[in-house]
Motif scaffolding. Structure first.
Motif, PDB file in Angstrom:
ATOM      1  N   ALA A 155      24.798  37.150  50.051  1.00  0.00           N
ATOM      2  CA  ALA A 155      25.078  36.938  51.452  1.00  0.00           C
ATOM      3  C   ALA A 155      24.391  35.620  51.777  1.00  0.00           C
ATOM      4  O   ALA A 155      24.796  34.507  52.570  1.00  0.00           O
ATOM      5  N   GLN A 160      34.526  39.832  41.638  1.00  0.00           N
ATOM      6  CA  GLN A 160      34.543  40.674  42.307  1.00  0.00           C
ATOM      7  C   GLN A 160      34.459  42.019  41.800  1.00  0.00           C
ATOM      8  O   GLN A 160      34.635  43.289  42.668  1.00  0.00           O
ATOM      9  N   PRO A 180      31.851  37.887  45.667  1.00  0.00           N
ATOM     10  CA  PRO A 180      33.066  37.617  46.468  1.00  0.00           C
ATOM     11  C   PRO A 180      34.148  37.400  45.431  1.00  0.00           C
ATOM     12  O   PRO A 180      34.127  36.285  44.633  1.00  0.00           O
ATOM     13  N   ALA A 181      35.519  37.686  45.571  1.00  0.00           N
ATOM     14  CA  ALA A 181      36.600  37.232  45.156  1.00  0.00           C
ATOM     15  C   ALA A 181      37.004  35.900  45.475  1.00  0.00           C
ATOM     16  O   ALA A 181      36.338  35.352  46.409  1.00  0.00           O
ATOM     17  N   GLY A 182      37.683  34.962  44.593  1.00  0.00           N
ATOM     18  CA  GLY A 182      38.173  33.695  45.141  1.00  0.00           C
ATOM     19  C   GLY A 182      37.704  32.581  44.009  1.00  0.00           C
ATOM     20  O   GLY A 182      38.251  31.539  44.415  1.00  0.00           O
ATOM     21  N   SER A 213      41.988  33.586  42.914  1.00  0.00           N
ATOM     22  CA  SER A 213      41.654  35.011  42.529  1.00  0.00           C
ATOM     23  C   SER A 213      41.799  34.998  41.099  1.00  0.00           C
ATOM     24  O   SER A 213      42.170  34.096  40.390  1.00  0.00           O
ATOM     25  N   LEU A 241      26.214  32.635  50.107  1.00  0.00           N
ATOM     26  CA  LEU A 241      27.508  32.228  50.785  1.00  0.00           C
ATOM     27  C   LEU A 241      27.312  31.181  51.878  1.00  0.00           C
ATOM     28  O   LEU A 241      28.024  30.469  52.690  1.00  0.00           O
ATOM     29  N   PRO A 290      37.581  45.303  44.957  1.00  0.00           N
ATOM     30  CA  PRO A 290      36.056  44.672  44.784  1.00  0.00           C
ATOM     31  C   PRO A 290      35.172  45.589  44.972  1.00  0.00           C
ATOM     32  O   PRO A 290      35.137  46.664  45.498  1.00  0.00           O
ATOM     33  N   VAL A 330      28.457  43.579  46.539  1.00  0.00           N
ATOM     34  CA  VAL A 330      27.716  42.244  46.213  1.00  0.00           C
ATOM     35  C   VAL A 330      26.236  42.417  46.293  1.00  0.00           C
ATOM     36  O   VAL A 330      25.556  43.306  46.915  1.00  0.00           O
ATOM     37  N   PRO A 356      31.162  27.945  49.496  1.00  0.00           N
ATOM     38  CA  PRO A 356      30.402  29.185  49.864  1.00  0.00           C
ATOM     39  C   PRO A 356      30.849  30.037  48.432  1.00  0.00           C
ATOM     40  O   PRO A 356      29.853  30.737  47.974  1.00  0.00           O
ATOM     41  N   LEU A 357      31.879  30.048  47.770  1.00  0.00           N
ATOM     42  CA  LEU A 357      32.268  30.837  46.500  1.00  0.00           C
ATOM     43  C   LEU A 357      31.396  30.197  45.514  1.00  0.00           C
ATOM     44  O   LEU A 357      31.167  30.895  44.543  1.00  0.00           O
TER      45      LEU A 357
END
Lengths: 389, 389
Positions: free
Chosen positions: A36, A206, A212-214, A79, A39, A28, A31, A264-265
């Motif tokens: 932040a 990412q 962020p990943a996910g 992912s 999230l 990754p 960011v 959050p994602l």
């Protein structure tokens, strides 16, 4: 229930301090500062008006970054690998054929996945430091008339970028859908889903998205949509685009609950798309091209080599760097982290033991980061000289 | 590439202000204050020592909350539905039989999922406001000798909690694995994986864990592990526990890359486990029992009814509340949000139009929250009286 006794005691989970490294591997990546805040936006139910509106924002942002007017655009809750497994399992049925254009490790994953679904797989392989010409793919398309062709745009294991222009037309000539992995290329390198005739594409957050990943964006063409509507097989429930399209309101008439999206994602992806839309694609493409040109110039000036012989095949995000003879790649990577707190990676799969993989992408695609990385690499070259030669 | 023109312009993604509601539906619930900090911990590569150590913390915390000494314990990168799909697809092969104990909507999902894998499904159904006795399940276990039995511990669609004691032994008598959904019960209600002979269990983070959705804990017994080792089928790549066990270092000898875990969710789950371990399970169980007892007392005092007739069947986290005659459930839910900014839900599946679903769980399992919710419900009852009766 009071008669039961705990047999497993509570663990002591103690926080450990660490200084975040500069993330310059193949992912990754670091960011956006705004991520932040995104999230930590308040948690909401997935069936609130606030999230419905935000999901429309996300879909508009994804249509922009994929350059598509297709409505079948959404983000998967998983992912980047869920992107790969979703497009394959939705579009290619058991007994049908998937042709795999193989030059790195991710197409091998596609091969493994496809076999699990009873899909017939055929492969065209080229040396891992090259990219495909249409002439290398056409004979297999003609011979197998596959349901789909899988190819990676950027390949993070080798550091190559595949020219995709004309490939959609070529595939469609043989009744084949074009499936493309843009995990490590999208937003950094020009990509035009509609213009290039791409039928299914996925990416991840990412890498050049600097999120962020996910949560993994995916898009389907009208051709792919038709296949989904008429297919005789069902993919896994979690990956079923028919159901996910209803949750994401792709057709403007449903908000059906399928699974609980991670707030959050969700907010983080929306934030990345906000940043990219503000910068605009031409500007981010130009920034990545300029940083990487400068990075490669500095590598050349400092006796580093390139694994990929043709400059036009080199990926703007991940560069596979060859060290002078006698250096150990894993030792080099460890020293970069220990001394300079910069995270770069050694080779993977076909490039293991043959190259470093250095990522200059997303928010780190700047002259300042390139200088920090190359200065540290030069220092590492000097520091490890005696021990290695 | 400069010859290409953008055909899709960048969207204007504008932030909208909203005041977070108090989350008292069947999930997601409000999160620990410490979760916000955990979500914004620095992004790291999934193959860093820092994340390896944190993943060991997570596994220890999961062994505690599941009360198991099994090593095959990890978290999936997806919503609670990935837990359901993972345990079914890993443990029951095509042509094998899954027996489903059906009393709500989630077992119907298990049915839909299993059919997609070519698994034979058999169902034992009871009224949705009841829970199972062993005598209701044994005839089907005896008749079908299924590979596995699927049952939910807590059911958020009906508001019931299933007594699981003795069920493991009963299943094992017929060579059947016991698969349990604890999405809406774990941490709030006593659960003893090893003692009760549960072979596979999953939960999610957005209910009594008070974390964000998107990362789903799962655990397997030695019996289940044996089945995974000897099975002749392969589940989807993303759900394959054989591969995930290597990524999560379940056997202490591998950290093999399988997919990129989402760092914010990873840290958030670790943070929840830290909070739960600090409070301890007996304390959190007692807190949930006390808040819910008080909640139910206040409901009774204010002319609300209960959908579930037997008090011992009522779930501590989600209560299905029956309104006096003449009230519209959706109107009640809307008013609660509009006037009091409290999010509760109407019924779902078998309980649609028959009950409210009110969640008092995780950090919201307090006397203060119960009072706020009941006070608002009483006000809503008064406010909607004229329009409804």
């Amino acid at each position: 229930m009071s008669c039961h006794k705990l047999t497993v005691p509570p663990p002591k989970i103690v926080d450990r301090e660490f200084v975040k490294p500069l993330l310059c591997g193949p992912g990754p990546s670091d960011v956006w500062p705004s991520v932040a805040q995104a999230l930590t936006k308040p948690i909401l139910s997935p069936i609130c008006d606030e999230l419905f509106k935000a999901s429309d924002d996300i879909r508009a942002g994804l249509q922009y970054v994929f350059q598509t007017r297709s409505n079948l655009v959404l983000a998967l809750s998983g992912s980047g690998h869920t992107g790969m497994e979703t497009i394959i399992s939705n579009l290619v049925g058991p007994g049908e054929t998937l042709l795999i254009a193989s030059r790195g490790i991710w197409d091998q994953r596609a091969f493994i996945m496809a076999n699990r679904y009873g899909i017939k797989t055929e492969t065209v392989t080229i040396p891992m430091d090259m990219t495909f010409t249409p002439a290398q793919l056409e004979p297999a398309l003609k011979k197998y008339r596959p349901t789909a062709l899988f190819i990676t745009h950027g390949d993070s294991s080798t550091g190559t970028v595949q020219n995709l222009e004309g490939l959609g037309d070529l595939c469609h000539k043989y009744g084949t859908l074009l499936l493309v992995d843009t995990v490590v290329s999208l937003v950094a390198v020009p990509f035009f889903m509609d213009e290039w005739g791409v039928d299914a594409v996925y990416t991840s957050t990412q890498k050049a998205f600097s999120g962020p990943a996910g949560i993994s964006p995916v898009a389907f063409s009208a051709r792919a949509e038709q296949k989904i509507k008429t297919r005789k097989h069902d993919p896994p429930f979690y990956f079923d685009i028919k159901l996910l399209a209803q949750q994401w309101n792709c057709y403007g008439n449903t908000r059906a609950y399928h699974h609980t999206i991670s707030p959050p994602l969700f907010w983080a992806l929306r934030c990345c798309l906000q940043e990219i839309s503000k910068e605009t694609l031409p500007a981010t493409w130009a920034r990545h091209a300029a940083s990487t040109a400068y990075f490669h110039k500095r590598l050349r000036e400092n006796t580093f080599g390139f694994l990929i012989p043709k400059p036009e095949d080199r990926l703007a995000t991940v560069t596979t760097v060859v060290l002078p003879k006698g250096y150990d790649y894993l030792e080099f990577v460890k020293y970069m982290r220990a001394k300079h707190n910069i995270l770069i990676f050694a080779g993977l799969g076909p490039t293991a033991g043959k190259a470093l993989r250095v990522g200059i992408m997303g928010v780190n695609s700047t002259i300042k980061v390139v200088d920090a990385v190359v200065d540290a690499m030069v220092d590492t070259l000097v520091a490890l000289k005696k021990s290695s030669l």
